[in-house]
Design a protein around this motif. Structure first.
Motif, PDB file in Angstrom:
ATOM      1  N   UNK A 109       0.811  -1.213   0.000  1.00  0.00           N
ATOM      2  CA  UNK A 109       0.000   0.000   0.000  1.00  0.00           C
ATOM      3  C   UNK A 109       0.852   1.275   0.000  1.00  0.00           C
ATOM      4  N   UNK A 110       2.153   1.114   0.186  1.00  0.00           N
ATOM      5  CA  UNK A 110       3.030   2.288   0.119  1.00  0.00           C
ATOM      6  C   UNK A 110       3.122   2.780  -1.327  1.00  0.00           C
ATOM      7  N   UNK A 111       3.236   4.083  -1.499  1.00  0.00           N
ATOM      8  CA  UNK A 111       3.409   4.601  -2.859  1.00  0.00           C
ATOM      9  C   UNK A 111       4.712   4.089  -3.475  1.00  0.00           C
ATOM     10  N   UNK A 112       4.720   3.903  -4.768  1.00  0.00           N
ATOM     11  CA  UNK A 112       5.913   3.448  -5.480  1.00  0.00           C
ATOM     12  C   UNK A 112       7.065   4.414  -5.222  1.00  0.00           C
ATOM     13  N   UNK A 113       8.237   3.867  -4.963  1.00  0.00           N
ATOM     14  CA  UNK A 113       9.409   4.697  -4.718  1.00  0.00           C
ATOM     15  C   UNK A 113       9.499   5.247  -3.309  1.00  0.00           C
ATOM     16  N   UNK A 114       8.754   4.650  -2.363  1.00  0.00           N
ATOM     17  CA  UNK A 114       8.819   5.109  -0.965  1.00  0.00           C
ATOM     18  C   UNK A 114      10.230   4.908  -0.425  1.00  0.00           C
ATOM     19  N   UNK A 115      10.586   5.722   0.539  1.00  0.00           N
ATOM     20  CA  UNK A 115      11.920   5.649   1.132  1.00  0.00           C
ATOM     21  C   UNK A 115      12.079   4.381   1.982  1.00  0.00           C
ATOM     22  N   UNK A 116      13.332   4.048   2.243  1.00  0.00           N
ATOM     23  CA  UNK A 116      13.625   2.906   3.115  1.00  0.00           C
ATOM     24  C   UNK A 116      13.050   3.155   4.507  1.00  0.00           C
ATOM     25  N   UNK A 117      13.044   4.397   4.953  1.00  0.00           N
ATOM     26  CA  UNK A 117      12.482   4.735   6.264  1.00  0.00           C
ATOM     27  C   UNK A 117      10.982   4.452   6.286  1.00  0.00           C
ATOM     28  N   UNK A 118      10.277   4.833   5.239  1.00  0.00           N
ATOM     29  CA  UNK A 118       8.832   4.564   5.164  1.00  0.00           C
ATOM     30  C   UNK A 118       8.568   3.059   5.156  1.00  0.00           C
ATOM     31  N   UNK A 119       9.392   2.310   4.438  1.00  0.00           N
ATOM     32  CA  UNK A 119       9.230   0.860   4.407  1.00  0.00           C
ATOM     33  C   UNK A 119       9.471   0.264   5.788  1.00  0.00           C
ATOM     34  N   UNK A 120      10.513   0.725   6.489  1.00  0.00           N
ATOM     35  CA  UNK A 120      10.789   0.218   7.840  1.00  0.00           C
ATOM     36  C   UNK A 120       9.643   0.530   8.795  1.00  0.00           C
ATOM     37  N   UNK A 121       9.108   1.736   8.717  1.00  0.00           N
ATOM     38  CA  UNK A 121       7.978   2.102   9.580  1.00  0.00           C
ATOM     39  C   UNK A 121       6.777   1.208   9.275  1.00  0.00           C
ATOM     40  N   UNK A 122       6.530   0.963   8.002  1.00  0.00           N
ATOM     41  CA  UNK A 122       5.403   0.107   7.609  1.00  0.00           C
ATOM     42  C   UNK A 122       5.562  -1.302   8.162  1.00  0.00           C
ATOM     43  N   UNK A 123       6.764  -1.882   8.038  1.00  0.00           N
ATOM     44  CA  UNK A 123       6.931  -3.253   8.513  1.00  0.00           C
ATOM     45  C   UNK A 123       6.976  -3.317  10.043  1.00  0.00           C
ATOM     46  N   UNK A 124       7.425  -2.267  10.706  1.00  0.00           N
ATOM     47  CA  UNK A 124       7.391  -2.248  12.173  1.00  0.00           C
ATOM     48  C   UNK A 124       5.940  -2.269  12.657  1.00  0.00           C
ATOM     49  N   UNK A 125       5.100  -1.427  12.079  1.00  0.00           N
ATOM     50  CA  UNK A 125       3.683  -1.409  12.464  1.00  0.00           C
ATOM     51  C   UNK A 125       2.998  -2.731  12.125  1.00  0.00           C
ATOM     52  N   UNK A 126       3.302  -3.260  10.948  1.00  0.00           N
ATOM     53  CA  UNK A 126       2.709  -4.538  10.542  1.00  0.00           C
ATOM     54  C   UNK A 126       3.152  -5.659  11.467  1.00  0.00           C
ATOM     55  N   UNK A 127       4.422  -5.645  11.860  1.00  0.00           N
ATOM     56  CA  UNK A 127       4.908  -6.696  12.748  1.00  0.00           C
ATOM     57  C   UNK A 127       4.318  -6.582  14.145  1.00  0.00           C
ATOM     58  N   UNK A 128       3.980  -5.385  14.576  1.00  0.00           N
ATOM     59  CA  UNK A 128       3.287  -5.233  15.861  1.00  0.00           C
ATOM     60  C   UNK A 128       1.945  -5.938  15.833  1.00  0.00           C
ATOM     61  N   UNK A 129       1.194  -5.714  14.779  1.00  0.00           N
ATOM     62  CA  UNK A 129      -0.098  -6.385  14.618  1.00  0.00           C
ATOM     63  C   UNK A 129       0.089  -7.896  14.471  1.00  0.00           C
ATOM     64  N   UNK A 130       1.051  -8.301  13.656  1.00  0.00           N
ATOM     65  CA  UNK A 130       1.301  -9.731  13.441  1.00  0.00           C
ATOM     66  C   UNK A 130       1.740 -10.413  14.739  1.00  0.00           C
ATOM     67  N   UNK A 131       2.489  -9.716  15.582  1.00  0.00           N
ATOM     68  CA  UNK A 131       2.933 -10.293  16.861  1.00  0.00           C
ATOM     69  C   UNK A 131       1.759 -10.580  17.780  1.00  0.00           C
TER      70      UNK A 131
END
Length: 152
Positions: free
Chosen positions: A109-131
């Motif tokens: 759902x991130x826009x194409x070309x998102x920064x590595x920081x945006x990707x890390x924030x996305x996976x941190x939030x997703x991993x919180x829910x997944x945990x």
């Protein structure tokens, strides 16, 4: 500086009433989860430098999910030995696939070309829910004393 140690709990079948067992398991689950999350983030960050983010996410999650299930089996739920290990890891694999779906969706759902920081924030939030979902599955299904005794 204090050192936090995690010691195995009593086997799942002998862990007592649900609220007491839950209060004993959550700290261990949190330590194992935090350790695996740090390992996951380091792997994701390193792999995303050489692989597309979806591939980096999958490889990092798979690697740490195996370690996570083994560590939770031993330290959070007090299960030792080989009996039931295949079943436990299959349950962990299902939890992994759910977490992978959540984190993959968060990257998609991130826009194409998102920064590595945006990707890390996305996976941190997703991993919180997944945990949270993973703990519920491990507690209520994979290491549930009634279900374990039925299969052993």
């Amino acid at each position: 500086m204090s050192v936090l140690t995690v010691t195995p709990h009593a086997p799942a079948a002998a862990s007592g009433p649900a609220p007491a067992a839950l209060s004993r398991r959550l700290p261990s689950y949190a330590v194992v989860g935090a350790s695996c999350t740090v390992a996951y983030l380091v792997l994701f960050w390193a792999l995303s430098a050489i692989l597309p983010s979806m591939a980096a996410n999958t490889l990092a999650m798979l690697t740490t999910a195996i370690a996570n299930t083994a560590a939770n089996r031993r330290f959070t739920f007090g299960v030792t030995g080989r009996a039931g290990a295949v079943r436990d890891h299959l349950g962990g694999l299902i939890a992994f696939l759910i977490g992978l779906a959540i984190s993959t969706l968060s990257l998609a759902v991130l826009p194409s070309g998102s920064s590595a920081t945006a990707e890390l924030i996305a996976v941190i939030l997703a991993n919180g829910l997944a945990s949270a979902i993973r703990f519920a599955l491990l507690q209520g299904w994979v290491f549930n004393p009634r279900l374990r005794s039925a299969t052993h």
